[in-house]
Design a protein around this motif. Structure first.
Motif, PDB file in Angstrom:
ATOM      1  N   TRP A  38     -19.013  20.481  19.571  1.00 48.64           N
ATOM      2  CA  TRP A  38     -19.199  19.153  19.208  1.00 48.64           C
ATOM      3  C   TRP A  38     -18.441  18.517  18.969  1.00 48.64           C
ATOM      4  N   GLU A  39     -17.507  18.765  17.982  1.00 49.05           N
ATOM      5  CA  GLU A  39     -16.608  17.623  18.290  1.00 49.05           C
ATOM      6  C   GLU A  39     -15.670  16.895  18.869  1.00 49.05           C
ATOM      7  N   ILE A  86     -17.015  16.021  21.650  1.00 49.01           N
ATOM      8  CA  ILE A  86     -18.180  15.255  22.154  1.00 49.01           C
ATOM      9  C   ILE A  86     -18.632  14.010  21.224  1.00 49.01           C
ATOM     10  N   TRP A  87     -18.275  14.491  20.039  1.00 52.32           N
ATOM     11  CA  TRP A  87     -17.996  12.680  19.028  1.00 52.32           C
ATOM     12  C   TRP A  87     -16.298  12.357  19.256  1.00 52.32           C
ATOM     13  N   TYR A 147     -17.274  10.119  21.870  1.00 49.94           N
ATOM     14  CA  TYR A 147     -17.791   8.797  21.800  1.00 49.94           C
ATOM     15  C   TYR A 147     -17.553   7.881  20.817  1.00 49.94           C
ATOM     16  N   GLY A 148     -16.882   8.610  20.171  1.00 50.74           N
ATOM     17  CA  GLY A 148     -15.504   7.607  19.360  1.00 50.74           C
ATOM     18  C   GLY A 148     -14.745   6.424  19.836  1.00 50.74           C
TER      19      GLY A 148
END
Length: 58
Positions: A23-24, A26-27, A30-31
């Motif tokens: 998930w790191e 993915i975030w 997105y960032g």
């Protein structure tokens, strides 16, 4: 027999075939995407027409 043992050992090393966590990334993606879009929108806003300063003495 040795092929079956080798395959079961290989499958045990591979695991269930699913990514655990992640998930790191993915975030972070997105960032980066939102930051890029925001900077692009800001650059468009700063370059919009009608913002000319006329220093000529007419």
């Amino acid at each position: 027999m040795s092929t079956t043992l080798h395959m079961s050992t290989l499958l045990a090393q591979v695991g269930a075939g699913r990514i655990q966590g992640g998930w790191e990334y993915i975030w972070a993606a997105y960032g980066i995407a939102w930051a890029s879009l925001s900077l692009y929108a800001l650059s468009l806003w700063l370059r919009r027409p009608g913002q000319t300063t006329n220093d000529s003495k007419e």
